[in-house]
Enzyme design. Structure first.
Site, mmCIF file in Angstrom:
data_model
loop_
_atom_site.group_PDB
_atom_site.id
_atom_site.type_symbol
_atom_site.label_atom_id
_atom_site.label_comp_id
_atom_site.label_asym_id
_atom_site.label_seq_id
_atom_site.Cartn_x
_atom_site.Cartn_y
_atom_site.Cartn_z
ATOM 1 N N CYS A 140 0.795 78.641 8.714
ATOM 2 C CA CYS A 140 -0.267 77.384 8.299
ATOM 3 C C CYS A 140 -1.458 77.819 8.209
ATOM 4 C CB CYS A 140 0.141 76.242 9.229
ATOM 5 S SG CYS A 140 -1.218 74.888 8.964
ATOM 6 N N CYS B 188 -3.771 76.302 11.128
ATOM 7 C CA CYS B 188 -3.409 76.909 12.469
ATOM 8 C C CYS B 188 -4.165 78.385 12.495
ATOM 9 C CB CYS B 188 -2.057 77.077 12.505
ATOM 10 S SG CYS B 188 -1.024 75.502 12.469
#
Ligand code: SF4
Length: 458
Positions: free
Chosen positions: A378, A381
Site C-alpha cells: 500500500c 503505508c
C-alpha cells in the site's frame, strides 16, 4: 474524470469564459480582450508537432473558443516551427508540478485550460493560482454527477474567484440514448456508449477550442492504463484548435506525484475538498458509476466495477492504454507476496494473528499499545513508514509499545470485523485501562501528529 455540455456553443464562447488569476478573475470576458490575447500568443500557437493524433473528428465550431476570436485568428504561417515535446517531457520529468504548470501556462497562455473533474485534481487549480499567471478551467457536466460534486464546483469557483467553463452533452444525443436504452444501459452493455455521449464528445468539443490542456492524470492511478504518463506529450487521441497533425498538447503536471503527496499538498494549502472523499470515495465521477473503494482496493476499482479492470478508461485518456500482463494488475490488494515488508525496526513489535488477538483482551494488557494495521504494497503505508519508525524510536522505553500487524490477504476479513479496519493504514491505540481500541482518525501521519495522539491517550 467528469466534465459537462451545452448544445449551444455560442453561449459558452463569449460570455462564460473564465480567465482566472487572483487579479483579473472577475473581469468579464469580452471579445476584444480575447482577441488581443490571441495575437499575443500566436507565435506559440503556430508551433506544430510531428505526431499525428488519432480519432480526429471533423472541425466543429461548438468548442470553448469564442467564435469571434476564431474568425480573427491569424493564418498559420507556411514555415512551421516543430516543438519536440518528447524532449521537453524528459527535461521536465523531475520538475515539480508547479514548474510544469508554470511552463504550460507560459507556453500556451489563453490557449490552454485545466480539465477539472471535481476531485483531488483541484490541486491543479491551486498550482495554477500559485504561478500567478492567468488560467482557465473547464469541466464536463455529464448530468449524472453527485450533488456533492456540483456543490464542490460552486465552492471552488468562490474560493478561487473563477468561473468554470462547463461543457454539457448534446441534448439530442442524450435523449436518443435514454429513450432507446433507458437510464442505466451502462450496467448492461458497458459504459463506453454513455461515456461517449456524455463525456468524450463534449470533451472533444472543448479541446477543439484549445491548443493544449492540463490534466490531473497520475501514474499511480490506474492498473494497467496509466503507468506510462509523461508530464507533457502531443495528445495521442484528440485534436486541438488548428486541427490535424499534433494540434493539441497534453500536460500532466502531477504524473509523477503519488496520491498521498497530492493529499498532503491539499491539506497544507487548505484547499477546498469534495466532501465525497470523506465518505470513502477516492476516484470521483458520475454517481451511478463511482463507488467508495474497499480496504486494499486500488482507487480505479471504484469506477465501472462491473467491468474488466483493463477496460476502465472512459475514452478521455485512451492514449494511455497498453497491454499489461495480469501480474502487473496489482489492484486487489491480495497479490502482496512479492513486496518487501515495511516498518522494520528493533523498536517495533511484529504482531501475529495470535498476538493481536491476545492484545485485544484487556486482562492481558500490561501497558498501552499503538498498532498500525498495514499492507506492505500500500503506497499510503509506505509513505508513513519513516514517521512510524521514528515514533517507535521516540517511544522506546516510555512504557508505550509500538507494533505492526499485517492485515491484508487472509487477515483482512478478521481485521475489518474485529479491528475497525477501513482502509490501509489503520492506526489503533489500545489504552491500558479500556477494552476498546481507539482509532486514529486524522490523515496526518507525521511523527508529531502521531505523538500528540499517543500523548492524549496514554
Ligand atoms: Fe455514463 Fe457512467 Fe460514463 Fe457517466 S461514467 S458518462 S453515467 S457511463
Amino acid at each position: 474524470m467528469a466534465f459537462a455540455v451545452t448544445s449551444s456553443s455560442a453561449a459558452i464562447s463569449v460570455s462564460s469564459f473564465s480567465r482566472s488569476s487572483s487579479s483579473d478573475l472577475k473581469v468579464p470576458q469580452i471579445c476584444s480582450f480575447r482577441l488581443a490575447d490571441r495575437h499575443a500568443t500566436v507565435n506559440l500557437s503556430q508551433k506544430r508537432c510531428a505526431v499525428k493524433p488519432v480519432n480526429a473528428e471533423p472541425k466543429r465550431n461548438d468548442s470553448l473558443l469564442p467564435q469571434a476570436a476564431s474568425i480573427s485568428a491569424p493564418e498559420v504561417s507556411e514555415k512551421v516551427e516543430v516543438e519536440d515535446f518528447e524532449k521537453l517531457a524528459k527535461e521536465l520529468d523531475s520538475a515539480s508540478p508547479l514548474e510544469i504548470m508554470d511552463k504550460a501556462l507560459e507556453k500556451f497562455g489563453n490557449d490552454v485550460a485545466i480539465a477539472f473533474s471535481g476531485a483531488e485534481d483541484v490541486a491543479l487549480i491551486e498550482y495554477a493560482k500559485l504561478t500567478g499567471r492567468p488560467f482557465r478551467v473547464f469541466s464536463l457536466d455529464t448530468g449524472r454527477l453527485n450533488p456533492e460534486t456540483y456543490r464542490f464546483f460552486d465552492e471552488v469557483e468562490k474560493h478561487y474567484g473563477i468561473r468554470i467553463e462547463y461543457m454539457f452533452p448534446d441534448a439530442v444525443e442524450v435523449q436518443a440514448l435514454v429513450r432507446s436504452k433507458g437510464l442505466f444501459s451502462f450496467y448492461v452493455d458497458g459504459h463506453q456508449e454513455c461515456c461517449r455521449v456524455r463525456k468524450v464528445r463534449p470533451l472533444r468539443r472543448a479541446l477543439k477550442g484549445l491548443r493544449a490542456w492540463i490534466t490531473g492524470q497520475r501514474k499511480d492511478q490506474s492498473p494497467g492504463t496509466r503507468s506510462e504518463v509523461p508530464v507533457v506529450q502531443v495528445d495521442p487521441v484528440f485534436e486541438g484548435l488548428d486541427g490535424g497533425v499534433g494540434s493539441l498538447v497534453k500536460w500532466n503536471p502531477v504524473a509523477n506525484v503519488d496520491g498521498i503527496d497530492i493529499w498532503n499538498f491539499l491539506l497544507a494549502m487548505n484547499v477546498p475538498i469534495n466532501s465525497l472523499h470523506s465518505q470513502g470515495f477516492v476516484s470521483i465521477g458520475c454517481e451511478p458509476c463511482t463507488r467508495p473503494v474497499l480496504p486494499g482496493q486500488h482507487e480505479r476499482e471504484g469506477r465501472w466495477w462491473w467491468e474488466d479492470a483493463k477496460a476502465k478508461e472512459c475514452g478521455l485518456h485512451k492514449g494511455n492504454l497498453k497491454q499489461h500482463s495480469a501480474a502487473q494488475l496489482n489492484g486487489n490488494g491480495n497479490g502482496a507476496a512479492a513486496h518487501t515488508d515495511i516498518f522494520n525496526s528493533q523498536n517495533l513489535v511484529t504482531l501475529s494473528r495470535a498476538g493481536i488477538e491476545n492484545l485485544t483482551r484487556l486482562q492481558n494488557r500490561k501497558e498501552p499499545w499503538i498498532v498500525v494495521l498495514y499492507a506492505p504494497w500500500c503506497p499510503y503505508c509506505q509513505a508513513m513508514e519513516e514517521s512510524y519508525v521514528a515514533l517507535a524510536e521516540k517511544l522506546a522505553g516510555s512504557g508505550v509499545k509500538v507494533a505492526k500487524f499485517r492485515a491484508d490477504g487472509e487477515q483482512k476479513e478478521y481485521a475489518q470485523k474485529e479491528l475497525q479496519l477501513g482502509s490501509f493504514p489503520t492506526i489503533l491505540f489500545f489504552p491500558k485501562h479500556s477494552a476498546k481500541p481507539i482509532k486514529y482518525a486524522s490523515e496526518r501521519r507525521d511523527v508529531d501528529s502521531l505523538m500528540a495522539f499517543v500523548n492524549a491517550l496514554r
